[in-house]
Design an enzyme around this catalytic site. Structure first.
Site, PDB file in Angstrom:
ATOM      1  N   LEU A  82       0.848  -1.182   0.000  1.00  0.00           N
ATOM      2  CA  LEU A  82       0.000   0.000   0.000  1.00  0.00           C
ATOM      3  C   LEU A  82       0.888   1.237   0.000  1.00  0.00           C
ATOM      4  O   LEU A  82       1.691   1.417   0.920  1.00  0.00           O
ATOM      5  CB  LEU A  82      -0.855  -0.047   1.271  1.00  0.00           C
ATOM      6  N   CYS A  83       0.783   2.078  -1.033  1.00  0.00           N
ATOM      7  CA  CYS A  83       1.592   3.296  -1.102  1.00  0.00           C
ATOM      8  C   CYS A  83       1.245   4.200   0.073  1.00  0.00           C
ATOM      9  O   CYS A  83       0.099   4.635   0.222  1.00  0.00           O
ATOM     10  CB  CYS A  83       1.345   4.023  -2.422  1.00  0.00           C
ATOM     11  N   ILE A  84       2.216   4.483   0.906  1.00  0.00           N
ATOM     12  CA  ILE A  84       1.978   5.257   2.115  1.00  0.00           C
ATOM     13  C   ILE A  84       1.493   6.671   1.808  1.00  0.00           C
ATOM     14  O   ILE A  84       0.581   7.174   2.468  1.00  0.00           O
ATOM     15  CB  ILE A  84       3.211   5.276   3.043  1.00  0.00           C
ATOM     16  N   ALA A  87      -2.064   6.507   0.569  1.00  0.00           N
ATOM     17  CA  ALA A  87      -2.932   6.079   1.669  1.00  0.00           C
ATOM     18  C   ALA A  87      -3.202   7.237   2.627  1.00  0.00           C
ATOM     19  O   ALA A  87      -4.359   7.489   3.006  1.00  0.00           O
ATOM     20  CB  ALA A  87      -2.306   4.907   2.406  1.00  0.00           C
TER      21      ALA A  87
END
Length: 127
Positions: A82-84, A87
């Site tokens: 999950l791309c921080i 997100a």
């Protein structure tokens, strides 16, 4: 899939959980796995990060893509990244005052993980 001569596949998902393209991404991964392709990871980017939200509320008659991604990860040992940055822009974090609002099996990652996946993969598919 004719011409699907790939040993390692990375998938980038940019579509939200309520999109038909997200279901297509799941079907694509399942088909690749059935053909013996090693899916080395799925990277969720842009609105695709919403697939990891614990708080998505879908009607009971709609396909639960978050559950499906989690099941694929658990059963087939596929990392879900999950791309921080994406997100956090959409209110997802593993460090909220009430704990994480990210569903299990999703790992918060940076774009460096995407670079690593694309380097290791024979093919990268974005949906």
């Amino acid at each position: 899939m004719p011409g699907f001569n790939v040993n390692k596949l990375a998938v980038v998902v940019t579509t939200p959980p309520y999109s038909n393209l997200t279901i297509t991404a799941i079907d694509y991964v399942e088909t690749a796995l059935s053909l013996g392709v090693d899916v080395i990871g799925v990277f969720f980017y842009q609105d695709g990060v919403l697939n990891a939200s614990k708080h998505i509320s879908l009607p009971s008659d709609e396909f639960d893509v978050t559950q499906c991604w989690q099941q694929l990860s658990e059963d087939k040992n596929i990392p879900l990244h999950l791309c921080i940055s994406a997100a956090e822009k959409r209110g997802l974090s593993d460090e909220t005052e009430h704990g994480s609002n990210i569903a299990p099996f999703f790992t918060v990652s940076g774009l460096g993980e995407l670079v690593e996946l694309t380097t290791m993969a024979d093919r990268v598919v974005q949906l």
